[in-house]
Motif scaffolding. Structure first.
Motif, short mmCIF file in Angstrom:
data_model
loop_
_atom_site.label_atom_id
_atom_site.label_comp_id
_atom_site.label_asym_id
_atom_site.label_seq_id
_atom_site.Cartn_x
_atom_site.Cartn_y
_atom_site.Cartn_z
N PRO A 153 1.81 0.55 4.07
CA PRO A 153 1.74 -0.86 3.71
C PRO A 153 0.34 -1.46 3.82
CG PRO A 153 3.64 -0.45 5.10
CD PRO A 153 2.85 0.82 5.07
N ASP A 154 -0.49 -0.92 4.70
CA ASP A 154 -1.85 -1.44 4.87
C ASP A 154 -2.88 -0.71 4.01
OD1 ASP A 154 -1.18 -3.34 6.97
OD2 ASP A 154 -0.85 -1.57 8.22
N GLY A 155 -2.45 0.32 3.29
CA GLY A 155 -3.37 1.09 2.47
C GLY A 155 -3.96 2.27 3.22
N LEU A 156 -4.97 2.88 2.62
CA LEU A 156 -5.65 4.03 3.21
C LEU A 156 -6.82 3.56 4.06
CD1 LEU A 156 -5.82 6.44 0.14
CD2 LEU A 156 -4.45 6.77 2.20
N ALA A 157 -7.08 4.28 5.14
CA ALA A 157 -8.25 3.99 5.97
C ALA A 157 -9.50 4.12 5.11
CB ALA A 157 -8.31 4.96 7.15
N PRO A 158 -10.47 3.23 5.30
CA PRO A 158 -11.69 3.28 4.48
C PRO A 158 -12.36 4.65 4.46
CG PRO A 158 -11.65 1.27 5.77
CD PRO A 158 -10.48 2.11 6.23
N GLU A 159 -12.46 5.31 5.60
CA GLU A 159 -13.13 6.61 5.66
C GLU A 159 -12.38 7.66 4.83
OE1 GLU A 159 -14.49 9.96 8.90
OE2 GLU A 159 -14.27 7.88 9.57
N LEU A 160 -11.07 7.66 4.90
CA LEU A 160 -10.27 8.61 4.13
C LEU A 160 -10.42 8.34 2.63
CD1 LEU A 160 -8.22 10.93 4.15
CD2 LEU A 160 -6.41 9.23 4.35
N ARG A 161 -10.38 7.09 2.26
CA ARG A 161 -10.53 6.69 0.86
C ARG A 161 -11.91 7.07 0.33
NH1 ARG A 161 -9.22 1.50 1.61
NH2 ARG A 161 -11.38 0.89 1.77
N GLU A 162 -12.95 6.80 1.11
CA GLU A 162 -14.32 7.04 0.67
C GLU A 162 -14.68 8.52 0.66
OE1 GLU A 162 -16.48 4.48 3.31
OE2 GLU A 162 -15.50 2.70 2.45
N ASN A 163 -14.04 9.32 1.51
CA ASN A 163 -14.34 10.75 1.56
C ASN A 163 -13.52 11.60 0.61
OD1 ASN A 163 -16.41 10.52 3.46
ND2 ASN A 163 -14.98 10.54 5.16
N ALA A 164 -12.59 10.99 -0.08
CA ALA A 164 -11.82 11.73 -1.09
C ALA A 164 -12.74 12.08 -2.25
CB ALA A 164 -10.64 10.89 -1.58
N GLU A 165 -12.49 13.20 -2.89
CA GLU A 165 -13.31 13.61 -4.03
C GLU A 165 -13.13 12.66 -5.21
OE1 GLU A 165 -13.31 16.93 -1.32
OE2 GLU A 165 -11.60 15.82 -2.14
N GLU A 166 -11.95 12.06 -5.31
CA GLU A 166 -11.66 11.13 -6.40
C GLU A 166 -10.80 10.00 -5.87
OE1 GLU A 166 -10.19 12.76 -10.15
OE2 GLU A 166 -10.55 14.76 -9.34
N ARG A 167 -10.84 8.88 -6.60
CA ARG A 167 -9.93 7.77 -6.34
C ARG A 167 -9.28 7.41 -7.67
NH1 ARG A 167 -12.88 3.14 -3.39
NH2 ARG A 167 -14.51 3.67 -4.86
N LEU A 168 -7.98 7.23 -7.64
CA LEU A 168 -7.19 6.96 -8.84
C LEU A 168 -6.46 5.65 -8.66
CD1 LEU A 168 -5.99 8.07 -11.56
CD2 LEU A 168 -4.18 9.08 -10.16
N ALA A 169 -6.47 4.81 -9.71
CA ALA A 169 -5.77 3.53 -9.67
C ALA A 169 -4.74 3.47 -10.79
CB ALA A 169 -6.77 2.38 -9.84
N PHE A 170 -3.67 2.76 -10.53
CA PHE A 170 -2.70 2.42 -11.56
C PHE A 170 -2.95 0.96 -11.95
CE2 PHE A 170 0.05 5.80 -9.47
CZ PHE A 170 -0.22 6.73 -10.44
N GLY A 171 -4.13 0.70 -12.47
CA GLY A 171 -4.54 -0.66 -12.81
C GLY A 171 -5.17 -1.32 -11.60
N CYS A 172 -5.62 -2.55 -11.79
CA CYS A 172 -6.34 -3.24 -10.72
C CYS A 172 -5.42 -4.02 -9.79
CB CYS A 172 -7.41 -4.16 -11.31
SG CYS A 172 -6.74 -5.41 -12.42
N GLN A 173 -4.13 -4.04 -10.06
CA GLN A 173 -3.20 -4.73 -9.17
C GLN A 173 -2.95 -3.91 -7.91
OE1 GLN A 173 -2.18 -3.88 -12.33
NE2 GLN A 173 -2.12 -5.80 -13.43
N THR A 174 -2.44 -4.57 -6.91
CA THR A 174 -1.98 -3.90 -5.70
C THR A 174 -0.49 -3.62 -5.90
OG1 THR A 174 -3.56 -5.09 -4.34
CG2 THR A 174 -1.66 -4.11 -3.21
N TRP A 175 -0.09 -2.36 -5.71
CA TRP A 175 1.30 -1.96 -5.88
C TRP A 175 1.89 -1.61 -4.51
CZ3 TRP A 175 3.49 -2.68 -10.47
CH2 TRP A 175 2.67 -2.74 -11.59
#
Length: 163
Positions: free
Chosen positions: A110-132
């Motif tokens: 519910p709070d999303g991914l930790a910044p470090e985990l998100r930033e250290n991923a090789e890629e980031r994928l979005a399903f649009g700019c909304q929060t789902w």
């Protein structure tokens, strides 16, 4: 190539989980024929830590513990790159064809991914700019993986534009 989705939070009876399970089952059957040898879905427990950052960091450790060593990590993140279904299919095929062994999709709680985990991923994928909602993201990812496999196999499920 093996695909694994690692997500935070149990949702046994939620309608989103039912939809996710259906699409995952379809993707698993079709993926094997395309060289996606195994599809795994791992769920880790939601943290009950007192503050948001502590929860996200605890969940990040749990997520990371389920990712195979050496896997290419794709974080699901609203600030990530958006791909059409056809482009997503092409991307999965390119990763498979260049010999990636494991591909791990990471979905936070519910709070999303930790910044470090998100930033250290090789890629980031979005399903649009909304929060789902994180449970809906699971179902959407499972459906897009199935759709990608349908595109790659010429299955009639995908009726969208070619690009």
């Amino acid at each position: 190539m093996r695909l694994i989705v690692v997500a935070v939070g149990r949702a046994r009876t939620a309608p989103e989980q039912t939809l996710c399970d259906l699409q995952w089952e379809r993707a698993t059957a079709l993926g094997r024929k395309l060289g996606f040898t195994k599809l795994d879905f791992a769920i880790v427990e939601t943290s009950h830590a007192g503050d948001v950052l502590a929860r996200m960091e605890e969940e990040a450790k749990r997520l990371t513990s389920r990712v195979p060593a050496g896997a290419r990590r794709i974080a699901l993140d609203e600030a990530g790159r958006s791909l059409s279904s056809a482009a997503f299919a092409k991307h999965l095929a390119q990763l498979r064809d260049r010999g990636e062994r494991d591909l791990a999709f990471l979905i936070g709680g519910p709070d999303g991914l930790a910044p470090e985990l998100r930033e250290n991923a090789e890629e980031r994928l979005a399903f649009g700019c909304q929060t789902w909602p994180h449970l809906l993201v699971r179902a959407m990812l499972a459906e897009q993986i199935y759709r990608a496999f349908a595109i790659l196999s010429g299955h009639p499920y995908h009726r969208g534009r070619a690009n």
